[in-house]
Scaffold this active site. Structure first.
Site, PDB file in Angstrom:
ATOM      1  N   TYR A 104      -5.709  97.591  28.372  1.00  0.00           N
ATOM      2  CA  TYR A 104      -6.785  97.667  27.377  1.00  0.00           C
ATOM      3  C   TYR A 104      -6.709  98.983  26.601  1.00  0.00           C
ATOM      4  O   TYR A 104      -6.256 100.005  27.108  1.00  0.00           O
ATOM      5  CB  TYR A 104      -8.151  97.571  28.059  1.00  0.00           C
ATOM      6  CG  TYR A 104      -8.325  96.339  28.912  1.00  0.00           C
ATOM      7  CD1 TYR A 104      -8.760  95.140  28.355  1.00  0.00           C
ATOM      8  CD2 TYR A 104      -8.025  96.356  30.272  1.00  0.00           C
ATOM      9  CE1 TYR A 104      -8.903  93.996  29.129  1.00  0.00           C
ATOM     10  CE2 TYR A 104      -8.167  95.222  31.057  1.00  0.00           C
ATOM     11  CZ  TYR A 104      -8.605  94.044  30.478  1.00  0.00           C
ATOM     12  OH  TYR A 104      -8.749  92.915  31.250  1.00  0.00           O
ATOM     13  N   GLU A 135       8.538 100.561  27.476  1.00  0.00           N
ATOM     14  CA  GLU A 135       8.571 101.586  28.531  1.00  0.00           C
ATOM     15  C   GLU A 135      10.039 101.894  28.821  1.00  0.00           C
ATOM     16  O   GLU A 135      10.720 101.162  29.531  1.00  0.00           O
ATOM     17  CB  GLU A 135       7.861 101.079  29.785  1.00  0.00           C
ATOM     18  CG  GLU A 135       6.378 100.774  29.590  1.00  0.00           C
ATOM     19  CD  GLU A 135       5.509 102.025  29.588  1.00  0.00           C
ATOM     20  OE1 GLU A 135       6.046 103.133  29.785  1.00  0.00           O
ATOM     21  OE2 GLU A 135       4.282 101.882  29.394  1.00  0.00           O
TER      22      GLU A 135
END
Length: 427
Positions: free
Chosen positions: A376, A395
């Site tokens: 979120y 990532e």
């Protein structure tokens, strides 16, 4: 640049050691410690270039090193100069000089004109700790070598730093890449800066970047890049922010409340302790609930969501910058895990998963859903929510943040395909 001598330590010493090693003066390992070996290398360099030999790096020595930091020199044209003669003199190529000097007629070089001569070296260092000052210097140097590169200021940081953006290409299809929302993930800034440099070189040479034509990308797309969203935090982590500053002392006081998080290496937030990738209005209240339950209820080295969405100048900047364009896709670079996060809640974005699978194929990374506790209030989440277009968090690398710069070669190898393929995705 700062005065350096025996006993000096820090990222400026790393840069010095890197340049000396590149030039063959062998200062030893790049460790940021100015010892006898580095001093002897400085002395050999000073002797070679004809300046006072004292082993101290002051203004004159930095000036002599400057062309090898910036990757170019400026030549004042004399009678009879040609690009061919200059290329031979400086060990470079006629084509690189031609690209750097679009306003000079090589058949009619005026005596006294200033000619930018790119050297046969890369500009962006990939073996040192990176910081804001070096970022800005690299951008300005790349602009000198590649005048078609466009750059300007996207906004300001908490400390008032001008945060630069770069544009590659002039096509109608707009995409956006950003890095270093998190301070201790600064290696992602190096990734985007090296991509910028390699893209410019490929475009100038009419060659490919990864497996895509740089010319086709340039003509069809405009790649907007903010390589360092969080410059204050990055400077804190990499050692460019002086311990004598009020901002450093304030951050250290914040970190003292969280003794389990190493300081400064564990610092992810901006300089006043707000985690920028939890500061976007994409279910921000849920992010707040999760992080408050973990104890991050006030400014901290990581995971504090701020007092409200878009509370920070850095997130206000990225939000405003996004609204000013019509991006067909965004990439947000983080570390680590070798994962591609492609979804936000149940928002449906056509082809988002298929694009993620393409990124996975060219990188070797895994396309994945975002873990609940991290799902979120990030930039990717907000972009998907607001625009219903593909947004990705990449990532990069593996290990514990901050990842060592020794991983850079692998990280670049894995991600250059993503960066080139993303530019071809049209909304």
């Amino acid at each position: 640049m700062v005065l350096l001598k025996r006993g000096s330590k820090g990222p400026q010493v790393e840069l010095l050691q890197s340049i000396l090693n590149r030039l063959g003066y062998n200062s030893g390992n790049i460790d940021g410690i100015f010892g006898i070996r580095t001093e002897n290398a400085v002395r050999r360099f000073q002797n070679a270039v004809g300046i006072s030999v004292d082993g101290v790096v002051g203004d004159n020595t930095w000036a002599a090193l400057s062309p090898y930091i910036d990757g170019y020199t400026v030549h004042t044209a004399a009678l009879g100069d040609t690009f061919w003669l200059l290329a031979k003199k400086y060990g470079t190529t006629v084509s690189s000089i031609t690209v750097a000097n679009p306003d000079i007629d090589p058949q009619n070089i005026a005596v006294g004109s200033k000619i930018t001569v790119p050297l046969n070296i890369n500009v962006v260092p990939t073996d040192v700790s990176y910081g804001y000052g070096l970022l800005v210097r690299n951008i300005n140097a790349l602009k000198m070598r590649y005048p078609f590169l466009v750059h300007s200021t996207a906004g300001k940081s908490v400390m008032g730093k001008d945060i630069p953006y770069i544009r590659l290409g002039n096509g109608k299809n707009e995409v956006f890449y950003n890095a270093s929302h998190h301070a201790n993930e600064w290696i992602t800034s190096v990734l985007l800066m090296r991509f910028i440099e390699n893209f410019c070189k490929s475009y100038a040479e009419r060659s490919n970047i990864a497996d895509r034509s740089a010319v086709e990308i340039f003509e069809n797309s405009s790649i907007y890049i903010i390589p360092m969203v969080n410059p204050d935090g990055v400077d804190l982590v990499t050692g460019y922010l002086s311990e004598n500053t009020e901002e450093y002392r304030s951050a250290k006081a914040i970190a003292a409340k969280y003794p389990d998080i190493p300081f400064p290496s564990g610092w992810k937030a901006n300089i006043r302790g707000v985690d920028l990738n939890l500061n976007y209005p994409a279910e921000w209240d849920e992010a707040k609930r999760i992080k408050y339950d973990l104890g991050f209820t006030s400014p901290s080295p990581r995971d504090f969501v701020g007092d409200r969405p878009f509370s920070e100048p850095e997130t206000q900047m990225t939000g405003r910058f996004t609204k000013e364009h019509s991006f067909s896709l965004t990439l947000s670079y983080h570390t680590q895990g070798e994962i591609i996060f492609w979804k936000f809640l149940n928002y449906y974005v056509p082809n988002a998963y298929e694009i993620a699978l393409d990124f996975a194929e060219v990188s070797g990374y895994t396309a994945s859903l975002t873990p609940y506790e991290s799902g979120y209030a990030g930039y990717k989440d907000w972009f998907i929510q607001e625009y219903r277009k593909p947004g990705y968090t990449i990532e990069a690398g593996l290990g514990v943040n901050p990842l060592p710069i020794s991983q850079f070669s692998n990280i670049y190898r894995d991600n250059v395909g993503i960066l080139s393929h993303a530019a071809a995705v049209k909304g």
